[in-house]
Design a protein around this motif. Structure first.
Motif, PDB file in Angstrom:
ATOM      1  N   PRO A  12       0.808  -1.233   0.000  1.00  0.00           N
ATOM      2  CA  PRO A  12       0.000   0.000   0.000  1.00  0.00           C
ATOM      3  C   PRO A  12       0.837   1.277   0.000  1.00  0.00           C
ATOM      4  O   PRO A  12       0.306   2.354  -0.290  1.00  0.00           O
ATOM      5  CB  PRO A  12      -0.823  -0.124   1.294  1.00  0.00           C
TER       6      PRO A  12
ATOM      7  N   THR B  75      -2.065   2.636  -4.346  1.00  0.00           N
ATOM      8  CA  THR B  75      -3.280   3.030  -3.645  1.00  0.00           C
ATOM      9  C   THR B  75      -4.344   1.954  -3.835  1.00  0.00           C
ATOM     10  O   THR B  75      -4.564   1.486  -4.957  1.00  0.00           O
ATOM     11  CB  THR B  75      -3.811   4.368  -4.191  1.00  0.00           C
ATOM     12  N   ASN B  76      -4.992   1.545  -2.753  1.00  0.00           N
ATOM     13  CA  ASN B  76      -6.010   0.479  -2.813  1.00  0.00           C
ATOM     14  C   ASN B  76      -5.491  -0.719  -3.610  1.00  0.00           C
ATOM     15  O   ASN B  76      -6.050  -1.073  -4.652  1.00  0.00           O
ATOM     16  CB  ASN B  76      -7.307   1.015  -3.433  1.00  0.00           C
TER      17      ASN B  76
ATOM     18  N   LYS C 129      -5.666  -3.875  -3.482  1.00  0.00           N
ATOM     19  CA  LYS C 129      -6.485  -5.063  -3.710  1.00  0.00           C
ATOM     20  C   LYS C 129      -7.550  -4.840  -4.785  1.00  0.00           C
ATOM     21  O   LYS C 129      -8.241  -5.777  -5.164  1.00  0.00           O
ATOM     22  CB  LYS C 129      -7.149  -5.508  -2.407  1.00  0.00           C
ATOM     23  N   GLU C 130      -7.668  -3.602  -5.263  1.00  0.00           N
ATOM     24  CA  GLU C 130      -8.666  -3.292  -6.291  1.00  0.00           C
ATOM     25  C   GLU C 130      -8.081  -3.423  -7.683  1.00  0.00           C
ATOM     26  O   GLU C 130      -6.895  -3.147  -7.906  1.00  0.00           O
ATOM     27  CB  GLU C 130      -9.205  -1.873  -6.090  1.00  0.00           C
TER      28      GLU C 130
ATOM     29  N   ASP D   4      -7.698  -1.853 -10.972  1.00  0.00           N
ATOM     30  CA  ASP D   4      -7.806  -0.494 -11.519  1.00  0.00           C
ATOM     31  C   ASP D   4      -6.783  -0.321 -12.643  1.00  0.00           C
ATOM     32  O   ASP D   4      -5.635   0.083 -12.407  1.00  0.00           O
ATOM     33  CB  ASP D   4      -7.568   0.542 -10.419  1.00  0.00           C
TER      34      ASP D   4
END
Length: 558
Positions: A442, A446-447, A449-450, A452
Motif C-alpha cells: 500500500p 493506492t487500494n 487489492k482493487e 484499476d
C-alpha cells in the motif's frame, strides 16, 4: 580361557560400541554446527524486523502457506513491515523477505556473476527442468543466455502472432460448439492451458498437436502420454514441489525418492520428459533429413527460412563452435514448454477473470478491439496491432499486478548485499523477492487489492519506481520470454473479448464459490499459489457469444 565365539562377540560388541560412539559424536558435532550457524545468521540478520516466531529454534517453520489465507497473511506482513523482514525456517534456512522496490532493485539488478539460484525454492525443480537457463548459475548461465537470446528476437516473435491467432480461433470454435450444446459455464485453466500448449508447440517446435480439438489424442512421435496428460502432469508436479518444500524431512533426497510423493513425482516427470523428448527428437530428425537430402539451392532457401525456437537451439554454437548437448537441449525444451505455456495460461485466465468481474472495463476493451479491426475482412490481430491496444494492455498489466503468475523469486549471493537503512544481507542468505508483496504494497499502490487498469495510464505512471511492477522479475536474470508472453496475452484477450461476453461463473462442485470481485474473499475465486498462480477448484466463467453463429473463425486449411 574363554571360547572363541565369546571372544568374537566381545570384540564385535566393542566395535559396535566404538561405531555408536563415533556416530553419536558426529551427530553432536553436526547439531552443534547447525545451532552455531543458526545463531550466527540470527545475529547478522538482527538489522531486519522479525515477525513473531514459534521459538528461537523453530522460527517460522510451517507458517508459509500456499493458500488464499497464506496470501492474505502476506498482505498483513507487508502492511506491518512495509519493506522487508527476516524469516527463519527452523535452524535450517535463513531468509530475508523483501517487498518494496527500493529493496528489490539492488537485489534483482545485481550482477549475474554473484547471483545464485538457491536450492530450497529452485533445487526441487531440477529433477523436472534439469540444469536449464532457469536453474544454472555463473558462466554456465551466461553461455546459455547468449545461445538462447536469438530465439526471442523481435524478428522471430513477429512470426508467432499468426500462430496466436490460429490457436485462439481453435479455442473459440470449441467454445462456440459448447455454447451451442448449452454449456456456457466453463473452467478457464483447462481450456486455456491446452490453447497455450497448442501455440507453444507450433511456435517453438513447428508441431501441430491438435491438442485442443481432441485432448485425448496422443502426440505422434512422443514417447508416451497425450497433451492432456502432459498438462495434468505439469499441474501435479507443481503441487508436489510445493508439498515437498513444506515437509523438512522430504528435503533429503534419500527420504523423498522413497516416499509416495517422490514416486508420484518420478511418474509425472517421466510423462513430461517423454512428451518433450519425443517432440525434440522428431524435430531433430526432420532437420537432419533436410540437411542430408536438400540440394545446394534448397540449402540457400533453408538458410533464409524463418526459424523457430528449436531450430535456433539445435543449431546454436558458442564462440568456440560448441553447441548445446542433448541433455542441455532437453532441459531448455522442458523449461520453455513449462514457462511458455503454464505461466502464460495463468496470466490469460486471471486477466479474463478480472475483466469478467468488471464489465465496464471489459466493454471499453471490447470497443477498442472493435474499432481497431473495423473494416477488416478477417478478425486477426497482427504484430503491428499490438501497440494499438493501449487500454487492453493496461488491463493486462493491472491483472499481472493483481494476480501475478509467479508470486516470488528467490536468490542467494556470493557476497554481502547492502540495502537501504544500513541493512546488510550476509552472503548465503536466501533472499525471497516477493512479487506478490511488492505488487500489493500500500505504500506503492493506492487500494492495492482493487482492479484499476488506470494505474497504468501513462499520466498516472509518471514518477512510479520502475521496480514496483515486476511480474517477469527484472535485471540480468529476468524472464527471457516476457515479450513472447505479452504478445500472446494481447492477442488472446483481444479476440476473446471481441467474440464473447464474460461474467463470473459458478464452480459446479461448490456453487457458493462464485466470483464477484477480484482479490479473494466475499465470494471471489480463491487463489492457489503453486509454482504458478491457480484457483482452488478452477476458475469458472460464464460465456455468451457475441459473434453470429454462422461466422467461421476456426482453423482453416492452408
Amino acid at each position: 580361557m574363554l571360547p572363541s565365539s565369546l571372544l568374537q562377540a566381545a570384540c564385535l560388541s566393542q566395535v559396535v560400541g566404538v561405531l555408536a560412539a563415533g556416530l553419536l559424536c558426529a551427530l553432536v558435532l553436526c547439531v552443534a554446527r547447525l545451532l552455531a550457524r543458526h545463531a550466527w545468521f540470527t545475529h547478522r540478520l538482527s538489522c531486519f524486523s522479525t515477525p513473531p516466531t514459534h521459538s528461537w529454534l523453530l522460527g517460522h517453520l510451517g507458517q508459509m502457506k500456499n493458500t488464499e489465507e497464506g496470501l492474505q497473511e502476506v498482505d498483513a506482513l507487508v502492511e506491518t513491515y512495509r519493506h522487508s523482514c527476516s524469516w527463519f525456517l527452523g535452524p535450517f534456512y535463513h531468509m530475508v523477505r523483501v517487498f518494496h522496490p527500493d529493496f528489490t532493485k539492488p537485489l534483482l539488478m545485481a550482477s549475474a556473476s554473484i547471483t545464485v539460484k538457491d536450492e530450497l525454492f529452485y533445487g526441487f525443480l531440477r529433477p523436472w527442468l534439469g540444469q536449464s537457463l532457469l536453474l544454472s548459475n555463473g558462466e554456465e548461465w551466461s553461455r546459455r543466455r547468449r545461445l538462447l537470446t536469438p530465439a526471442f528476437h523481435f524478428d522471430v516473435l513477429k512470426n508467432y502472432t499468426t500462430v496466436f491467432n490460429t490457436s485462439t480461433n481453435t479455442l473459440h470454435a470449441k467454445w462456440r460448439r459448447l455454447l451451442a450444446e448449452g454449456s456456457n459455464n466453463m473452467e478457464m485453466f483447462h481450456h486455456v492451458s491446452l490453447m497455450t500448449l497448442d501455440s507453444l508447440l507450433k511456435c517453438a517446435f513447428s508441431y501441430n498437436s491438435n491438442c485442443q480439438e481432441d485432448d485425448r489424442e496422443p502426440v505422434q512421435g512422443a514417447e508416451q502420454g497425450s497433451s492432456c496428460e502432459y498438462v495434468s502432469a505439469i499441474e501435479e508436479l507443481g503441487e508436489l514441489i510445493i508439498e515437498r518444500r513444506q515437509r523438512i524431512l522430504h528435503h533429503c533426497d534419500w527420504i523423498y525418492w522413497r516416499s509416495e510423493q517422490g514416486q508420484r513425482f518420478r511418474k509425472a516427470a517421466d510423462i513430461v520428459h517423454g512428451f518433450t523428448r519425443g517432440i525434440v527428437q522428431q524435430r531433430r530428425a526432420i532437420i537432419n533429413h533436410r540437411r542430408e537430402t536438400e540440394t545446394e539451392d534448397e540449402h540457400a532457401t533453408t538458410a533464409h527460412r524463418k526459424k523457430d525456437f528449436i531450430d535456433i537451439v539445435l543449431m546454436a554454437e558458442d564462440d568456440a563452435g560448441v553447441g548445446l548437448t542433448d541433455a542441455e537441449i532437453q532441459a531448455e525444451a522442458d523449461t520453455f514448454m513449462f514457462a511458455g505455456h503454464d505461466t502464460t495460461s495463468s496470466a490469460i485466465c486471471w486477466t479474463l477473470y478480472n475483466l469478467a468481474c468488471h464489465a465496464h472495463y471489459q466493454d471499453r476493451c471490447r470497443q477498442e478491439v472493435t474499432e481497431l479491426l473495423s473494416g477488416r475482412q478477417e478478425q486477426e490481430i497482427q504484430w503491428d496491432d499490438l501497440s494499438s491496444l493501449p487500454f487492453t494492455t493496461m488491463c493486462i498489466r493491472e491483472s499481472l499486478r493483481l494476480h501475478s503468475p509467479i508470486s516470488a523469486v528467490t536468490r542467494q549471493y556470493s557476497q554481502d548485499m547492502n540495502l537501504p537503512g544500513d541493512r546488510t544481507i550476509p552472503h548465503g542468505t536466501i533472499v525471497l523477492v516477493s512479487i506478490y508483496g511488492t505488487h500489493h504494497n500500500p505504500i506503492i499502490w493506492t487500494n492495492p487489492k482493487e482492479f484499476d487498469p488506470l494505474r497504468f495510464d501513462p499520466a498516472n505512471s509518471r514518477g512510479r519506481n520502475p521496480h514496483a511492477f515486476i511480474p517477469f522479475s527484472t535485471g540480468p536474470r529476468n524472464c527471457i520470454g516476457q515479450k513472447f508472453a505479452i504478445a500472446e496475452l494481447r492477442v488472446v484477450v483481444a479476440l476473446t473479448l471481441l467474440r464473447f461476453r464474460l461474467t463470473p461463473g459458478v464452480n459446479p462442485a461448490d456453487p457458493g464459490a462464485g466470483g464477484a470481485a477480484s482479490g479473494g474473499g466475499g465470494g471471489a475465486a480463491r487463489r492457489l499459489p503453486q509454482v504458478v498462480l491457480r484457483a482452488e477448484g478452477g476458475l469458472w466463467l460464464h460465456l455468451d457469444s457475441l459473434t453470429a453463429t454462422g461466422q467461421d473463425y476456426g482453423p482453416h486449411e492452408e
